[in-house]
Design a protein around this motif. Structure first.
Motif, PDB file in Angstrom:
ATOM      1  N   MET A   1      21.851  27.220  45.947  1.00  0.00           N
ATOM      2  CA  MET A   1      22.946  27.722  45.556  1.00  0.00           C
ATOM      3  C   MET A   1      23.546  27.061  44.328  1.00  0.00           C
ATOM      4  O   MET A   1      23.258  25.865  44.354  1.00  0.00           O
ATOM      5  N   LYS A   2      24.423  27.711  43.620  1.00  0.00           N
ATOM      6  CA  LYS A   2      25.100  27.039  42.491  1.00  0.00           C
ATOM      7  C   LYS A   2      26.463  27.342  42.761  1.00  0.00           C
ATOM      8  O   LYS A   2      26.968  28.475  43.317  1.00  0.00           O
ATOM      9  N   SER A   3      27.209  26.314  42.342  1.00  0.00           N
ATOM     10  CA  SER A   3      28.582  26.240  42.565  1.00  0.00           C
ATOM     11  C   SER A   3      29.358  25.720  41.515  1.00  0.00           C
ATOM     12  O   SER A   3      28.846  24.487  40.924  1.00  0.00           O
ATOM     13  N   TRP A   4      30.661  25.825  41.294  1.00  0.00           N
ATOM     14  CA  TRP A   4      31.544  25.220  40.322  1.00  0.00           C
ATOM     15  C   TRP A   4      33.066  25.502  40.505  1.00  0.00           C
ATOM     16  O   TRP A   4      33.484  26.406  41.502  1.00  0.00           O
ATOM     17  N   VAL A   5      33.850  24.497  40.053  1.00  0.00           N
ATOM     18  CA  VAL A   5      35.352  24.686  40.413  1.00  0.00           C
ATOM     19  C   VAL A   5      35.745  25.339  39.062  1.00  0.00           C
ATOM     20  O   VAL A   5      35.326  24.863  37.719  1.00  0.00           O
ATOM     21  N   THR A   6      36.631  26.365  38.979  1.00  0.00           N
ATOM     22  CA  THR A   6      37.136  26.789  37.950  1.00  0.00           C
ATOM     23  C   THR A   6      38.386  26.115  37.246  1.00  0.00           C
ATOM     24  O   THR A   6      38.979  25.140  37.773  1.00  0.00           O
ATOM     25  N   GLN A   7      38.583  26.360  35.981  1.00  0.00           N
ATOM     26  CA  GLN A   7      39.728  25.683  35.498  1.00  0.00           C
ATOM     27  C   GLN A   7      41.278  25.927  35.893  1.00  0.00           C
ATOM     28  O   GLN A   7      41.223  27.040  36.794  1.00  0.00           O
ATOM     29  N   SER A   8      42.120  25.248  35.923  1.00  0.00           N
ATOM     30  CA  SER A   8      43.305  25.243  36.867  1.00  0.00           C
ATOM     31  C   SER A   8      44.093  26.492  36.076  1.00  0.00           C
ATOM     32  O   SER A   8      45.064  27.094  36.791  1.00  0.00           O
ATOM     33  N   GLU A  21      21.379  32.755  44.751  1.00  0.00           N
ATOM     34  CA  GLU A  21      20.380  33.581  43.907  1.00  0.00           C
ATOM     35  C   GLU A  21      19.560  34.325  44.627  1.00  0.00           C
ATOM     36  O   GLU A  21      18.568  34.971  44.222  1.00  0.00           O
ATOM     37  N   ASP A  22      19.445  34.190  45.890  1.00  0.00           N
ATOM     38  CA  ASP A  22      18.358  34.709  46.814  1.00  0.00           C
ATOM     39  C   ASP A  22      18.485  36.345  46.605  1.00  0.00           C
ATOM     40  O   ASP A  22      19.672  36.936  46.836  1.00  0.00           O
ATOM     41  N   PRO A  23      17.381  36.880  46.475  1.00  0.00           N
ATOM     42  CA  PRO A  23      17.637  38.568  46.182  1.00  0.00           C
ATOM     43  C   PRO A  23      17.935  39.246  47.302  1.00  0.00           C
ATOM     44  O   PRO A  23      18.616  40.432  47.183  1.00  0.00           O
ATOM     45  N   VAL A  24      17.835  38.788  48.506  1.00  0.00           N
ATOM     46  CA  VAL A  24      17.919  39.517  50.004  1.00  0.00           C
ATOM     47  C   VAL A  24      19.516  39.166  50.350  1.00  0.00           C
ATOM     48  O   VAL A  24      20.310  40.148  50.682  1.00  0.00           O
ATOM     49  N   MET A  25      19.728  37.707  50.727  1.00  0.00           N
ATOM     50  CA  MET A  25      21.032  37.218  51.373  1.00  0.00           C
ATOM     51  C   MET A  25      22.005  36.991  50.204  1.00  0.00           C
ATOM     52  O   MET A  25      22.919  36.367  50.501  1.00  0.00           O
ATOM     53  N   GLY A  26      21.611  36.690  49.031  1.00  0.00           N
ATOM     54  CA  GLY A  26      22.378  36.154  48.005  1.00  0.00           C
ATOM     55  C   GLY A  26      23.765  37.194  47.371  1.00  0.00           C
ATOM     56  O   GLY A  26      23.802  38.094  48.062  1.00  0.00           O
TER      57      GLY A  26
END
Length: 74
Positions: A1-8, A21-26
């Motif tokens: 998984m990839k994650s990031w925090v957005t700008q305030s 990015e899993d094609p089934v459960m993503g």
């Protein structure tokens, strides 16, 4: 998984994004955090729903230091 925090600012109410990015459960999961002393209003939840639709997210998480007030329409 990839994650990031957005700008305030200009984040459309989204504080974090997680992408599996899993094609089934993503999919995309958006995270919104509310640091309130009073309740999180239905308008805040509606704004989150709009962000969910705009970002085509399949999952969402609302984190709060408070509680959420939901009112049924009708």
């Amino acid at each position: 998984m990839k994650s990031w925090v957005t700008q305030s600012s200009r984040d459309d109410g989204v504080d974090g994004v997680v992408v599996n990015e899993d094609p089934v459960m993503g999919g995309v999961c958006i995270i919104q955090a509310k640091r309130y002393k009073g309740p999180v209003s239905p308008n805040d939840v509606r704004a989150l729903a709009g962000s969910i639709e705009d970002m085509r997210a399949c999952k969402w998480i609302l984190v709060t230091t408070s509680w959420v007030v939901l009112v049924a329409d009708g």
